[in-house]
Design an enzyme around this catalytic site. Sequence first.
Site, short mmCIF file in Angstrom:
data_model
loop_
_atom_site.label_atom_id
_atom_site.label_comp_id
_atom_site.label_asym_id
_atom_site.label_seq_id
_atom_site.Cartn_x
_atom_site.Cartn_y
_atom_site.Cartn_z
N VAL A 19 17.17 8.68 21.38
CA VAL A 19 16.80 9.80 22.88
C VAL A 19 17.48 10.37 23.60
O VAL A 19 18.50 9.89 24.17
CB VAL A 19 15.69 8.94 23.99
CG1 VAL A 19 15.17 10.23 25.00
CG2 VAL A 19 15.16 8.32 23.16
N HIS A 35 6.06 18.31 23.28
CA HIS A 35 4.86 19.59 23.58
C HIS A 35 3.69 19.00 24.14
O HIS A 35 2.76 18.42 22.72
CB HIS A 35 4.20 20.67 22.80
CG HIS A 35 3.55 21.58 23.42
ND1 HIS A 35 4.00 21.79 24.92
CD2 HIS A 35 2.38 22.19 23.13
CE1 HIS A 35 2.71 23.04 25.36
NE2 HIS A 35 2.06 22.78 24.02
N ASP A 67 10.47 20.09 24.32
CA ASP A 67 8.85 20.88 23.98
C ASP A 67 9.62 21.95 22.75
O ASP A 67 11.03 22.36 23.14
CB ASP A 67 8.68 21.21 25.35
CG ASP A 67 7.59 21.72 25.14
OD1 ASP A 67 6.96 22.34 24.16
OD2 ASP A 67 5.93 22.33 25.85
N ASP A 95 22.92 11.86 21.94
CA ASP A 95 22.08 10.80 22.18
C ASP A 95 23.31 9.41 23.05
O ASP A 95 22.33 9.40 24.02
CB ASP A 95 21.40 9.39 20.89
CG ASP A 95 21.51 9.01 21.46
OD1 ASP A 95 20.22 8.45 22.59
OD2 ASP A 95 21.34 7.99 20.21
N ASP A 102 20.08 5.42 22.27
CA ASP A 102 18.90 5.17 21.75
C ASP A 102 18.14 6.18 21.51
O ASP A 102 16.94 5.50 20.92
CB ASP A 102 18.16 4.31 22.98
CG ASP A 102 17.77 5.68 24.14
OD1 ASP A 102 18.84 6.53 23.91
OD2 ASP A 102 17.26 5.74 24.87
N SER A 156 -0.09 22.39 28.77
CA SER A 156 -0.25 23.82 27.75
C SER A 156 -0.61 24.65 28.74
O SER A 156 -0.90 25.04 29.93
CB SER A 156 -0.46 23.24 26.06
OG SER A 156 -0.08 24.66 25.51
#
Length: 577
Positions: free
Chosen positions: A280, A490, A444, A271, A278, A204
Amino acid sequence: MKRVFASLAAVTGLVGPVAHAANLGDVCTTAYIQSVLPASDDIESLLIDSSSVTANAVYNASIAENTFYPAATISYCNITLAYSHPGKEDRVLLKFWMPPPSEFQNRWLSTGGGGYAINSGETYLPGGVQYGAATGLTDGGFGDFTTDVDAVILAANGTIDYDALYMFGYRAHHELSVIGKAFTKSFYASSDTEKLYAYYQGCSEGGREGYSQVQRFADQWDGAVIAAPAFRYGHQQVNHLVPAVVEQTLGYFPPPCEFEKIVNLTISACDGLDGRTDGVVARTDLCKLHFDINSTIGHLYSCAASSGGAMSSATPAQFGKVTAKGVAVARTILDGLHTLDGRRSYIWYQPTATFDDANPQYNAENGEWEVSVTSLGGEWVTRFLQFRDLDNLPNLDGVTYDTLTQWMQEGWQRYEDVLQTTWPDLTPFHSAGGKIIHIHGESDPSIPAGSSVHYHESVRKTMYPDLSFTESTEALNAWNRLFLVSGAAHCEPSANQPNGGWPQTTLQTLIDWVEGGAAPERLNATVLSGEKKGQQQELCAWPRRPLWKKGKLECVFDKRSYETWVYDFDAFKLPVY
């Protein structure tokens, strides 16, 4: 190094070149540390106050796992000291964790901050000690290790403190490394022929700080782990205000639960686009190409009431259906900031990122959802652009998309040499042999993954303008690799996609690359929570993207997906790097 050996003998009663053989108790004393402080001539004329030194030995401390290192048991010498700049009545504090001499591996690690903080406390220090690195952080001269730059950036209303600004921008971290490396060599009585490898790690704001170093002090670093850098400050900070202005402009403030439902439906729909279902989303680019957000209209959402807390207000139970108005707000936000006449000003987060900046506040008096001004963006405008001692804008009355664009340009122009941190020519760093592993969570919700992609591509185009896309990519990846972290948020995994891995041991990977020549073709990622905790995954180096075929991960490139990451910021007449 005769002075160092003599002082060690005097303080400990040991003789000869013994620093590497000494135990932690021998070297972790105020007297010994004072005896090996570097002279001002060795640290750019900076003046260390020997009376400020504190030291205490810590043995067998159990360290819980972190997103940037695994759990471990470590011992170290905890040191603080202060220094000043000649001719100025200032005081800058440094903290070092020094591994025992027997475990020191000739490494130095600088660590960065987050938000408006120049350090992350002791968060990153254990990771350095684990790898045999003397590890440090700075307070930037802001008063103590817990004071952020926004608390000191104004000398008075209407007047900026430029010393604080430039210390935050890049000077403090440069001085941390200059003093830290010189002190490390003295502390361990390293010979002049022993190589001290210098590394940086931060996420960051800490990522921006890392780039502030490799862009300016190229030969001071061997490698940097840079995560989700908050560079391009002029654009990035104002960008946090975009959702509230969208909601205000469109006249609808979707309840947080409606946003949450849109995100969850997006994750479910996208997905499997990477070839594996999965939980993700590893291909947000394909999600952009194939997912129709209108398909979420009419789906039921329901969330329980919340009592709120230190960082949030109480909210009532929320239930209803995703509305066309809510989707219009979400779509406009996802498209990124444009001027009123349609020119692009900046990037938004990828689909599947949560709408944290967009969540409105609940007015219990009238039972309505209302605009919420996030302080990350509001304070930037009040303190850094308007020089007013206010921690947020009171409202966004009269603020339009053009206003946001103007604020971006104002911040860009005012702070281009200190906070923008997007200098794209890294030739000196590359020529010095430096290596970069740059990571960014693809989902993010605070800094767009596309921001990192855009800078990475700016470096490629600037440094290799005469090479083809393939040739220039190979040339850049030979020393500077970007990895997008599938499903990650993030600087950490996403609660919405817990099965996604996080590159927890990236510093070790960087060390292997710098010191052993082992370039990471793929980056290891570990699932840190949920039912698949401990599972090892792999990430593809940009611009290749993950695609599962017959149960096997392939890293592929396709032009259409790549083009979803390419932006033309035609709202500005100068190039945005």
